[in-house]
Scaffold this motif. Structure first.
Motif, PDB file in Angstrom:
ATOM      1  N   SER A  54       0.720  -1.063  -0.075  1.00 48.12           N
ATOM      2  CA  SER A  54       0.123   0.049   0.008  1.00 48.12           C
ATOM      3  C   SER A  54       0.915   1.268  -0.069  1.00 48.12           C
ATOM      4  N   ASN A  82      -4.865   7.473  -3.397  1.00 51.74           N
ATOM      5  CA  ASN A  82      -5.565   6.384  -2.621  1.00 51.74           C
ATOM      6  C   ASN A  82      -6.012   5.323  -3.775  1.00 51.74           C
ATOM      7  N   THR A  86      -4.701   1.210  -3.437  1.00 56.01           N
ATOM      8  CA  THR A  86      -5.688   0.428  -3.322  1.00 56.01           C
ATOM      9  C   THR A  86      -5.631  -0.523  -4.321  1.00 56.01           C
ATOM     10  N   PHE A 148      -7.476  -0.294  12.272  1.00 57.00           N
ATOM     11  CA  PHE A 148      -6.813  -0.831  10.921  1.00 57.00           C
ATOM     12  C   PHE A 148      -5.416  -0.204  10.741  1.00 57.00           C
ATOM     13  N   GLY A 151      -3.822   1.042   7.323  1.00 56.05           N
ATOM     14  CA  GLY A 151      -4.871   1.960   6.657  1.00 56.05           C
ATOM     15  C   GLY A 151      -4.223   3.450   7.197  1.00 56.05           C
ATOM     16  N   THR A 154      -0.688   4.420   5.818  1.00 54.72           N
ATOM     17  CA  THR A 154      -0.694   4.538   4.523  1.00 54.72           C
ATOM     18  C   THR A 154      -1.311   6.067   4.366  1.00 54.72           C
ATOM     19  N   SER A 155      -2.492   6.148   5.094  1.00 55.00           N
ATOM     20  CA  SER A 155      -3.014   7.451   4.750  1.00 55.00           C
ATOM     21  C   SER A 155      -2.015   8.861   5.389  1.00 55.00           C
ATOM     22  N   THR A 382      -8.358  -2.066   5.321  1.00 57.79           N
ATOM     23  CA  THR A 382      -7.138  -1.183   5.594  1.00 57.79           C
ATOM     24  C   THR A 382      -7.136  -0.115   4.616  1.00 57.79           C
ATOM     25  N   ASP A 383      -7.283  -0.456   3.204  1.00 57.80           N
ATOM     26  CA  ASP A 383      -7.352   0.671   2.127  1.00 57.80           C
ATOM     27  C   ASP A 383      -8.657   1.362   2.468  1.00 57.80           C
ATOM     28  N   LYS A 385      -9.967   2.139   5.098  1.00 53.87           N
ATOM     29  CA  LYS A 385      -9.530   2.988   6.412  1.00 53.87           C
ATOM     30  C   LYS A 385      -8.531   4.199   5.837  1.00 53.87           C
ATOM     31  N   ALA A 386      -7.759   3.727   5.143  1.00 56.29           N
ATOM     32  CA  ALA A 386      -6.830   5.064   4.618  1.00 56.29           C
ATOM     33  C   ALA A 386      -7.778   5.950   3.678  1.00 56.29           C
ATOM     34  N   GLN A 407     -12.817   3.115  -4.552  1.00 57.49           N
ATOM     35  CA  GLN A 407     -12.028   2.306  -4.244  1.00 57.49           C
ATOM     36  C   GLN A 407     -12.336   0.843  -4.460  1.00 57.49           C
TER      37      GLN A 407
END
Length: 547
Positions: A54, A82, A86, A148, A151, A154-155, A382-383, A385-386, A407
């Motif tokens: 990610s 994002n 993803t 998460f 996530g 990553t964010s 988790t993606d 969540k990001a 996403q």
């Protein structure tokens, strides 16, 4: 929305979100998904693990945004970044954990003819996986405000690079610490997770890791002359997970079947974007989908010829139950700790299947099917969540739901790419005897067959696992304790305890400021650890190929 600028999410409309099927974005996400699939296949067959890509995908999107051409201007948009991350992470986990590993099981059993039928079944299960988490993310069971951890990492990486300034500096400090610690063998991803994961859940994981790394070896040495663990010790982690997993499923069922008026009150309190009724319908649909796939697998693999009609019906029902149960247990574990024991959970259902008397090939298809569910579900969680963080943490529901849909489309692109890559490359890997190590473990377990002694200890150890899970409520203490027992070690346990001690001390000092500081530093530790693991593993793979 102008590329390169972060605006208040409350002012945006659904139509403002970038589109996953934008031609340029689609091409880039497909290409990065190819890279992710290759990384996943190489690592899991040669090293035995899968790296979370990610953050790699996010950084790649940032690099693309720096190219001084109008075509790449759109990648300055954090929501475009994002979508790229993803797709690449979806392709990585789908190709490695959900496809190449399951299809290796029948091949190792001497049934190469079942490779493509199993691939089709595993791919269908992966798609259902992604659909279910898309529909139940930010529901009372998978609330968006829960950790998460991957996530968050990553964010925070994307936001820090977009905002620059102090947050960017803190992120790079954390990344340097994560990479440096990982270089010396310290699990800095766990260190970072411990700074924003649930304290009780992480403590349970740490205790389980210490028991696995120190107590069990000492116990084995004390009662075994040749140093080989007896059955009562060897199957302790699996029994604990069975007990905790069953209670976790009961807890989930109780949540699903609450009276609607109580559900509404809970819904308002948590402000979830997915209602309890919607979650209930989605999971019911998911179970029916898994039933259909199990029936499909039974027919196209021919295992129906090895069982009577009653046993076949039981197999189909159990396979569907194992698929959705494994998915939920793995998802809840990852939600709190960032670790998802998908392969270990599949092994547990395999053991139960052995005790139920299914024939060998039916057991192989069962464990392959179960192992295919969970990784994609957890990765996409988790993606999402990001994305939820990048879209303003749910302040604009219209924009949040629109972004979530885009996403999902990008994730499906990743799955499609993963399917094509595995279909093209699987025979090449298998012809070189490159199978996922866990698949060999499943085969060895099937060959060992039913054993009353093993069954007895699984039942005995399931009792304390169930008790721990009950006492922990919905914090998944039993699941996390069992996860530590299955995949942890002494260093993991000590690392988590040190990180938690720092966290507690910092919060007592200055709660608000310390929490913000730990949040970004923890994300940096995870990012640095992930990037170091990725590049060091890639270099090792290059050395292997030269040899």
């Amino acid at each position: 929305m102008e590329p390169g600028k972060i605006v208040d999410a409350r002012t945006l409309k659904a139509s403002d979100h970038v589109k996953a099927l934008d031609p340029v974005l689609l091409v880039i996400t497909a290409l990065t998904a190819c890279l992710g699939a290759i990384i996943g296949l190489e690592l899991i067959t040669r090293v035995g693990v899968t790296q979370n890509t990610s953050i790699t995908g996010a950084l790649l999107a940032v690099v693309l945004s720096m190219i001084p051409l109008p075509l790449f201007k759109r990648f300055r948009n954090i929501h475009a970044q994002n979508l790229v991350q993803t797709s690449i992470s979806g392709a990585t986990y789908a190709a490695a954990n959900a496809m190449i590993m399951p299809i290796g099981v029948p091949v190792l059993m001497g049934r190469s003819d079942l490779m493509f039928p199993m691939l089709i079944g595993a791919t269908l299960a992966t798609i259902v996986d992604g659909f279910l988490i898309y529909k139940v993310f930010d529901s009372p069971m998978f609330v968006a405000t829960n950790p998460f951890p991957s996530g968050i990492a990553t964010s925070e990486t994307i936001l820090a690079l977009a905002n620059r300034g102090k947050r960017s500096l803190l992120l790079f400090v954390g990344m340097a610490a994560g990479a440096g610690g990982k270089m010396f063998g310290i699990p800095m991803d766990l260190f970072g997770v411990s700074w924003f994961g649930n304290v009780a859940a992480m403590t349970a994981f740490a205790i389980g890791s210490l028991v696995k790394g120190s107590v069990i070896p000492a116990w084995t040495a004390a009662i075994s002359a040749d140093g080989t663990a007896p059955v009562m010790i060897s199957y302790l982690p699996h029994g604990i997970m069975i007990g905790a997993g069953l209670v976790s499923l009961v807890q989930a069922a109780l949540m699903l079947f609450k009276r609607s008026e109580k559900t509404k009150k809970s819904q308002d309190e948590m402000n979830c974007s997915v209602t309890m009724d919607s979650m209930r319908k989605t999971l019911t649909t998911g179970f029916l989908a898994y039933l259909a796939i199990a029936l499909f697998l039974a027919l196209i693999t021919g295992i129906y010829t090895e069982m009577g009609i009653v046993q076949l019906i039981i197999w189909i029902l159990f396979a569907a139950f194992a698929a959705i149960a494994s998915e939920l247990v793995v998802g809840l574990s990852a939600m709190h700790s960032g670790w998802f024991p998908a392969m270990a959970t599949a092994l547990i259902f395999l053991m139960v299947g052995i005790m139920m008397g299914f024939p060998p090939l039916a057991l192989g298809i069962l464990v392959a099917y179960t192992a295919a569910t969970g990784p994609a579900f957890t990765d996409m969680a988790t993606d999402l969540k990001a994305g939820w963080i990048l879209r303003g943490r749910g302040v604009n529901r219209e924009f949040e739901l629109a972004g979530r849909k885009q996403q999902f489309i990008s994730e499906m692109v990743g799955y499609l790419v993963a399917f094509v890559m595995v279909a093209l490359m699987a025979k090449t890997y298998f012809s070189q005897d490159l199978f996922v190590p866990t698949a060999r473990t499943y085969i060895a377990t099937i060959e060992a067959g039913a054993n009353f002694e093993i069954a007895k200890w699984l039942v005995i150890w399931a009792i304390p696992g169930a008790i721990i899970q009950i006492l922990g409520g919905h914090r998944q203490l039993g699941i996390l304790f069992a996860t530590g027992l299955l995949i942890g070690n002494t260093l993991n346990g000590l690392t988590v305890f040190v990180a938690l001690a720092i966290r507690v001390a910092a919060l007592k000092w200055k709660k608000k400021q310390a929490q913000d500081l730990l949040y970004i530093l923890g994300a940096g530790c995870i990012a640095g650890s992930a990037l170091y693991s990725f590049f060091s593993s890639t270099l090792k793979l290059a050395d292997v190929k030269k040899k």
